[in-house]
Write a protein that holds these residues in place. Structure first.
Motif, short mmCIF file in Angstrom:
data_model
loop_
_atom_site.label_atom_id
_atom_site.label_comp_id
_atom_site.label_asym_id
_atom_site.label_seq_id
_atom_site.Cartn_x
_atom_site.Cartn_y
_atom_site.Cartn_z
N UNK A 1 2.73 79.98 20.53
CA UNK A 1 3.22 81.43 20.58
C UNK A 1 4.70 81.52 21.58
N UNK A 2 4.42 80.59 22.76
CA UNK A 2 5.60 80.54 23.54
C UNK A 2 6.53 79.88 23.06
N UNK B 1 10.50 80.83 21.16
CA UNK B 1 11.77 80.38 21.88
C UNK B 1 12.08 79.21 21.27
N UNK C 1 14.36 77.96 20.54
CA UNK C 1 15.78 77.25 20.77
C UNK C 1 15.84 76.25 21.75
N UNK C 2 14.72 76.08 22.49
CA UNK C 2 14.73 74.83 23.39
C UNK C 2 14.67 73.66 22.72
#
Lengths: 281, 888
Positions: free
Chosen positions: A91-92, A96, A98-99
């Motif tokens: 989920x994290x 995100x 874009x990392x």
């Protein structure tokens, strides 16, 4: 609309990246002797010289064969593996994405594997493709010009390939007949190569010995489509023209027909902008 | 010898007779060739040895050869020299070199091993590409005369570009965050600022490379992504955008004014939007992120309607075609930096909307051998007023990621409905206010090497609503058969929800396990009363029509999610386990019930990919649930003027299973994509809807205990093909569905069967770059059968065609037409749009002519288990509007 595209591309990248992290689907084919990094600048739109893009590409040279891949996709692979190891909740990761560094080039080129040919691995959306080309694609003309580039004594050679004329600078100080992309066949490493219009430029920025025991892995995903160069180009071109509908095929949905229209316009404008592939024919 | 002579002659000739040059050159360019074989000292043929031919023993090479797998090499060369220098070169063998005379010859080599060091280099990339730096571009140096907003300037900065949709790319990859003075007010919606912030108020644009916004992840991951930060020149920058539109007839307007303010410690974006053109701008307030949608499933804060007026079913197309509105929306987004890690964000909006819905319906109810026909004309006036405030506090530090959202909503809604049923008008006054308060907390914290996630949700809401129906209905029940003036239903619902959970993810090789435990508490208090109004005297109908219900639900749950993924095989299993205690009591009727349930609803998903072309997907799910979402009322509640409903505290259980299988085929080489599948569901409910239709057409709904089974089958297939020569895509889709269940109709159990078959076709074509054509159609057949007789059939078809033409840059012309045919009714629509973007791209003019054929109403058919309903809805008339938008 943008959200949808982003989400889809995120999910795609994730699933793809996830697959790549599985070392089981790779076969070690050689031991790496030298790791070369090229600064790669290219112009996607032949009419706009301002839109120059840069990426780093890595050439891993072994005893028998070599592997060429974008630096960012190598980073993504290692990040995924790192997440996996640490047990960071998806989920994290997904919230995100874009990392993960993005790359415009998903291709990997293995020269002299199989022997005397090169295998080119590439993707169209999720689908993995592989095709072979003979290794001796290039007829080189060696010229007498010499120069010192990136710390090496280099000599100039020229060739033409698929509609572009290239000027290459190679060094006999690194006795591998290797170079970025498909380029090979000179009596030494290609330190710099560019087409005469300077639309595609590769410049060596580092050549280092990898840690002892660094292996060169060949992907062996069972779902790879074996094709020819022409077959792959057709598939890629079809997908480029038909992008919106394919996103919908993959489960994308447009709430508003106006959004779909706009998305399509944008995709078409983008297709018009990316009109300058490295292989013109 | 001969060659040397020729060479001398050539020299002479070259000087004396240039005419012979060509001839001579041909002679001099005669190639020489050196061939040979390379072996190692132990006799093995050596491959990939470079043999270099040089003029000198150092310096440039003239020609070269590379040995093949047999160790053989060939060098062809041309040189005027007498002697040449030959050298072998390879990584693992010592160099051998020798001088040779310039002639055709065979030269073999035997090489001896020698380990050589490769010459390493590391070159620093140029500063602009260097990582870990903040690059600052001074806007003054880059901005030109025509650059008005910051997007224009960003497009000029080296390495940065702005795409047509406003997305900013750095080195070809999208930027991650768009900060204004280091603050992230708009999250992904940075377009609003990028296209409106004047270039003159910006001092510099900073590119933050390797920027990881979630600080918690900073030590774990390394990122290659860049973020952008806008540094303002002055302390305050004020800017904005506006749009004005007018139209006819009747008098139409559309306005949008969006001023903005940016400052180093705080940021503000306001927006006022108003129109009567049928644009439902309230939709803009909704957020559609995946995370939010997932949250909504468990933790809903949506407004609840306890009662209602007789609604019209709205047409299934764009609101601007039918919505008769007058909307005003004011929204404010404000961000304040509290300290380095802490941010406060306030998003609030006020909505005021007045909608007119006009239409009607004709319903046929088939009840065994009887048919009841009901005709209605409906005029509804909806007043919507609401204020929604959201306060978000987020902490983004090295050790924590915390986000807390407090949401306070208040609605002051009113609805006035007029129904004319066979010429006897009924007026309904519905007051439906709603207040809600909720708090959501998400906290991620690393503990050792694992990440823990804590989620907490608390909400409280209140809905004191009432419905007044004039003249009185259900005379037999309320007023012993005599007609009377009005009836007033009052209802009040108060609800408290608490949900806490903690989860941990564990990964072991190909297995991924998610452990989750949680606690949920739900508390609902429902009160209702009915008052009868006759001759200005209001009478409380007493305890018989009073509810005072208390509902308590306590649930402990745990879930184990298992994922096992290999390249070809994917298995997902969810094993949710829960224990729930229900406690329901009603003070008026003195009834109380308790129920404890233990539920286990395993879910399995299995995907197998045969090869690149075929994938097989399967799902299986056990259904075991308690229907606790229905309202419980022991005494009758008048839900709308023709539905008087009593529901006893029976927590119906549904047991069953569902499964599905789909085979996907895709061939990207020939651009063919297809799938076909089947799903099946079987369920057994212990409750059945007791549905009684009265002589006056009103209904009495009760739930009765009675085991009944339902089945549903669905077969579907789709295929599409892209033809690259025509740049056209063809696709075809079909679906067949069969439902079988039983219903309680007029005191008897009746089997009901619904069949639905649909066929969709679609063609999208981009043959010319300046034109775009899309055509879609749908054919559908609905059949319903009640008790083995009585077939109801409805056929529908629709055709939609959109044509887009771009004759020149900045011009756009669109034409969209729609043809819909239902049983006995036809609808055709045509719209034209012309769009012109002014050269500075700051303003845009749009002319829109909608509903050219002036279609006044839309009608459709709806078929369910026991009825056919024909609905019609009044549309907006043909209208022309002119819009002008600009930035300030």
């Amino acid at each position: 609309m943008k959200k949808l595209l982003t989400t889809l591309s995120i999910l795609l990248t994730f699933s793809m990246a996830y697959c790549q992290s599985e070392v089981e689907n790779h076969e070690a084919i050689d031991m790496a002797k030298l790791r070369c990094t090229y600064q790669f600048s290219y112009q996607m739109d032949s009419t706009n010289s301002k839109r120059l893009r840069h990426e780093k590409m890595v050439l891993l040279i072994g005893e028998k064969c070599s592997k060429y891949k974008s630096y960012n996709s190598i980073i993504t692979d290692s990040l995924i593996r790192d997440f996996d190891k640490r047990g960071i909740p998806p989920q994290i990761v997904v919230s995100d994405m874009s990392i993960f560094p993005k790359t415009k080039f998903n291709h990997q080129i293995f020269k002299n594997d199989p022997k005397g040919s090169m295998s080119v691995f590439d993707r169209v959306f999720k689908d993995k493709f592989v095709y072979n080309e003979p290794l001796d694609l290039f007829k080189w003309e060696v010229s007498s010009d010499t120069a010192k580039i990136s710390g090496y004594n280099c000599q100039k050679a020229t060739t033409s390939y698929r509609g572009r004329n290239y000027e290459a600078w190679f060094t006999t100080e690194i006795p591998f007949s290797e170079g970025p992309y498909k380029f090979n066949g000179l009596p030494g490493l290609i330190v710099k190569i560019a087409d005469t219009k300077k639309h595609y430029v590769f410049e060596l920025i580092s050549a280092t010995k990898p840690p002892v025991g660094t292996l060169i892995y060949l992907p062996t995903y069972p779902k790879t489509i074996c094709s020819s160069r022409e077959g792959f180009r057709k598939a890629k071109n079809d997908a480029k023209q038909d992008v919106i509908r394919r996103l919908e095929d993959m489960g994308g949905h447009f709430e508003n027909p106006e959004d779909r229209k706009r998305a399509k316009e944008r995709a078409m404008a983008k297709a018009r902008r990316t009109n300058n592939p490295i292989e013109l024919m | 010898m001969l060659r040397i002579k020729l060479y001398d002659i050539r020299k002479i000739l070259f000087k004396c007779f240039p005419i012979f040059l060509l001839f001579i050159c041909q002679i001099s360019l005669a190639e020489n060739q050196i061939t040979g074989k390379i072996v190692s000292n132990d006799g093995i043929c050596l491959e990939n040895i470079h043999i270099l031919l040089q003029k000198e023993n150092s310096g440039g090479i003239i020609a070269f050869g590379i040995s093949n797998s047999k160790g053989e090499y060939t060098i062809r060369f041309e040189t005027g020299r007498d002697s040449i220098f030959l050298k072998t070169q390879s990584l693992n063998y010592a160099v051998q070199q020798l001088w040779l005379t310039n002639k055709n010859q065979i030269q073999n080599f035997t090489l001896f091993p020698e380990v050589k060091e490769l010459k390493e280099v590391r070159i620093k990339a140029s500063p602009i590409r260097q990582h870990g730096d903040t690059i600052s571009y001074s806007v003054g140096a880059f901005a030109g005369k025509n650059d008005q907003v910051i997007a224009d300037v960003i497009n000029k900065l080296p390495g940065l570009e702005v795409e047509s949709d406003g997305r900013i790319l750095y080195q070809g990859t999208p930027i991650r965050k768009f900060y204004i003075e280091g603050m992230d007010l708009l999250e992904g919606k940075y377009n609003l600022a990028n296209n409106n912030l004047p270039a003159e108020s910006v001092a510099s644009v900073q590119v933050l490379e390797n920027h990881e916004p979630i600080k918690l992840l900073r030590n774990i991951t390394s990122t290659d992504k860049a973020s952008l930060n806008i540094k303002l020149k002055r302390n305050i920058a004020m800017t904005g955008k506006a749009k004005l539109g007018i139209g006819a007839s009747p008098m139409l307007w559309d306005a949008n004014i969006t001023p903005m303010l940016f400052n180093k410690k705080q940021q503000l974006i306001c927006s006022y939007q108003a129109n009567n053109m049928g644009k439902d701008v309230a939709m803009d307030l909704k957020t559609f992120s995946i995370e939010d949608l997932m949250d909504m499933l468990d933790n809903n804060t949506e407004k609840e309607e306890l009662l209602g007026i007789q609604n019209l079913s709205t047409p299934n197309f764009n609101t601007s075609r039918y919505l008769n509105n007058n909307i005003h929306l004011l929204s404010t987004n404000y961000l304040l930096i509290l300290n380095h890690d802490l941010q406060l964000r306030v998003n609030s909006s006020y909505l005021n909307d007045y909608q007119k819905h006009n239409g009607g319906s004709r319903s046929e109810y088939h009840l065994g051998n009887d048919t009841i026909i009901l005709q209605e004309k409906i005029n509804n006036r909806l007043t919507k007023r609401s204020l929604i405030n959201e306060f978000t506090l987020s902490q983004n530090s090295d050790r924590n990621y915390l986000k807390n959202t407090l949401k306070i909503q208040a609605y002051w809604d009113k609805q006035l409905g007029h129904v004319s049923q066979n010429n006897s008008p009924i007026r309904q006054d519905y007051q439906n206010p709603f207040q809600s308060f909720s708090n959501k907390l998400k906290w991620i914290k690393p503990l050792g090497k694992k990440m823990w996630q804590l989620a907490s949700f608390v909400s409280y809401n209140k809905a004191p609503q009432s419905l007044l129906v004039k003249p009185g209905v259900y005379e037999d029940i309320f007023n012993s058969g005599k007609s009377y003036d009005a009836i007033l239903q009052e209802a009040n619902n108060e609800e408290l929800n608490i949900n806490h959970s903690i989860s941990l993810i564990n990964k072991i090789k190909r297995w991924s396990l998610t452990h989750k435990i949680g606690y949920q508490h739900q508390q609902k208090d429902f009160d209702s009363r009915i008052y009868l109004n006759d001759n200005l005297i209001e009478t409380d109908l007493g305890k018989e029509f009073q509810n005072q219900l208390n509902f308590r639900k306590n649930k402990i749950y745990g879930n184990e999610s298992i994922q096992y993924i290999t390249e070809r095989f994917k298995l997902y299993a969810d094993l949710p386990l829960s224990y729930t205690n229900y406690n329901i009591s009603d003070k008026i009727s003195n009834i109380s019930t308790q129920k404890n349930t233990f539920l286990f609803q395993p879910k399995l998903r299995l995907n197998y990919e045969f090869n690149a072309f075929f994938t097989w997907k399967n799902t299986w799910k056990k259904i075991h649930k308690v229907g606790d979402s229905r309202r419980i009322n022991y005494a009758n509640v008048l839900e709308n003027y023709r539905r008087l409903q009593k529901q006893e505290a029976i927590l119906g259980e549904t047991k069953g299973q569902s499964m599905g299988t789909t085979l996907h085929y895709k061939n990207p080489l020939s651009s063919i994509f297809a799938y076909a599948g089947y799903t099946y569901m079987q369920s057994e409910k212990d409750l059945i809807l007791h549905n009684q239709i009265q002589n006056d057409g009103s209904m009495l709904l009760q739930m009765k205990k009675n085991d009944n089974r339902a089945y549903s089958h669905n077969v579907f297939a789709q295929a599409s093909k892209y033809i690259s020569n025509w740049k056209t895509n063809f696709s075809l889709k079909s679906n067949y569905m069969l439902d079988q269940q039983k219903m309680f109709l007029n005191e008897s159990m009746t089997p009901i069967q619904n069949e639905n078959f649909s066929l969709n076709g679609k063609i999208t074509s981009d043959v010319f770059s300046w034109m775009n054509l899309e055509y879609k159609n749908q054919f559908s057949w609905l059949m319903s059968k009640v008790d083995k007789g009585n077939n109801n059939k409805v056929k529908q078809q629709s055709h939609i065609m959109n044509l887009m033409i771009y004759p020149k840059d900045n011009h756009y012309f669109g034409c969209s037409s729609e043809y819909l045919k239902n049983e006995g009714s036809e609808n055709i629509f045509l719209d034209l749009i012309y769009n012109y973007t002014l050269k500075n791209k700051q303003s845009k003019i749009e002319i829109r002519w909608t509903n050219i054929f002036n279609k006044s109403s839309y009608s459709n058919y709806f078929v369910d288990e026991y009825s056919i309903v024909n609905n019609y809805y009044e549309l907006r008339p043909s209208q022309i509007q002119l819009n002008y938008s600009f930035s300030f």
